[in-house]
Design an enzyme around this catalytic site. Structure first.
Site, PDB file in Angstrom:
ATOM      1  N   ALA A  75       0.816  -1.209   0.000  1.00  6.78           N
ATOM      2  CA  ALA A  75       0.000   0.000   0.000  1.00  6.78           C
ATOM      3  C   ALA A  75       0.853   1.264   0.000  1.00  6.78           C
ATOM      4  CB  ALA A  75      -0.926   0.012   1.212  1.00  6.78           C
ATOM      5  N   GLY A 119       1.101  -5.575   0.816  1.00  6.29           N
ATOM      6  CA  GLY A 119       0.249  -5.871  -0.325  1.00  6.29           C
ATOM      7  C   GLY A 119       0.998  -6.495  -1.483  1.00  6.29           C
ATOM      8  N   GLU A 122       0.945 -10.061  -0.685  1.00  4.37           N
ATOM      9  CA  GLU A 122      -0.419 -10.560  -0.870  1.00  4.37           C
ATOM     10  C   GLU A 122      -0.755 -10.721  -2.348  1.00  4.37           C
ATOM     11  OE1 GLU A 122      -2.825  -9.102   2.999  1.00  4.37           O
ATOM     12  OE2 GLU A 122      -2.089  -7.466   1.737  1.00  4.37           O
ATOM     13  N   GLU A 142       2.463  -5.234   8.145  1.00  2.17           N
ATOM     14  CA  GLU A 142       1.321  -4.410   8.550  1.00  2.17           C
ATOM     15  C   GLU A 142       1.197  -4.214  10.062  1.00  2.17           C
ATOM     16  OE1 GLU A 142       0.048  -5.900   4.443  1.00  2.17           O
ATOM     17  OE2 GLU A 142       1.278  -6.593   6.116  1.00  2.17           O
TER      18      GLU A 142
END
Length: 264
Positions: A75, A119, A122, A142
């Site tokens: 992110a 991310g 992910e 995170e």
């Protein structure tokens, strides 16, 4: 070969490039100055590129990689919303984007060229197979920002087992490419200069198989992941974004210091 670009930043630079080299489409996240951080514009451009490649009859498999030192660091911290309402809307959109490779008909091979953090990790988890440079680094940091890796906490246990997933997620520790291969997160590790050739080799193997059989294989494998509750992850993070810890985590990241959390 055909090449297109998708999206652009405020300076006009393309954010995603696509090269169609049948039977492959090579999609590259192209924001190296921000280590390929996934802002909204990148997410939109990448979604469009993936859908176009999936619909292209010349393409049998898709290779997803990054420009520069990173696959993606996740992110874009500058776009994080800290109100619960805005965060929930943002997180639902982000989780839909992160899971998009799973919903395509054709296999997606992540060619992880460097950092795959948050991310970025992910996004790699949502691909059908991960090939990594031996310089790649994987992590879900995170919790250091006071939030959780909503997609990874659902997918990683399926891929590497619950015990190993806990070790990775509850410590936010970094994994080398060799570490990631040892636990089954990565299928193949090669030197950086051989990364795209190795991904092309995977595509060639896929292209020798019956297309409908490959599509059903992908769908069948992904059915085992269907029990994951992505909505839970979005709601959990929306609540966390409204906490003092999240505000502290983001502030500490921007100020390049260690966060001090107090559980509020």
């Amino acid at each position: 070969m055909s090449a297109v670009v998708s999206g652009s930043d405020v300076a006009g630079a393309c954010l995603v490039t696509v090269a169609v080299e049948p039977p492959a489409a090579i999609i590259r996240i192209n924001r190296p100055e921000r280590l390929n951080a996934l802002n909204r514009a990148v997410q939109d451009a990448l979604t469009g590129a993936l859908l176009a490649a999936d619909a292209d009859p010349r393409v049998r498999a898709i290779v997803l990689t990054g420009t520069g030192r990173a696959f993606s660091v996740g992110a874009d911290i500058d776009e994080l919303a800290l109100s619960m309402t805005d965060a929930l809307r943002q997180l639902e959109a982000t989780l839909a984007f992160l899971s998009s490779p799973e919903r395509l008909r054709k296999p997606v091979i992540a060619a992880v060229n460097g950092y795959a953090l948050g991310g970025g990790l992910e996004l790699a988890l949502a691909c059908d197979l991960v090939v990594a440079s031996d310089t790649a680094v994987f992590a879900a940091p995170e919790p250091t920002l006071g939030v959780v890796p909503a997609f990874a906490m659902l997918r990683l246990p399926h891929l590497v087992g619950v015990s190993r997933a806990r070790d990775i997620l509850l410590t936010a520790r970094r994994l080398t490419a060799a570490d990631a291969k040892e636990i089954g997160l990565v299928a193949r590790v090669v030197p950086p200069e051989a990364l795209l050739a190795e991904a092309a080799s995977v595509v060639a193997d896929v292209a020798r198989l019956a297309p409908l059989a490959v599509e059903l294989l992908k769908s069948g494998i992904n059915r085992t992941l269907a029990a994951g509750d992505l909505e839970f992850g979005a709601r959990a993070n929306a609540e966390l974004f409204a906490t003092r810890d999240a505000a502290e985590g983001v502030a500490a990241f921007r100020e390049k210091r260690r966060p001090v959390f107090d559980g509020r």
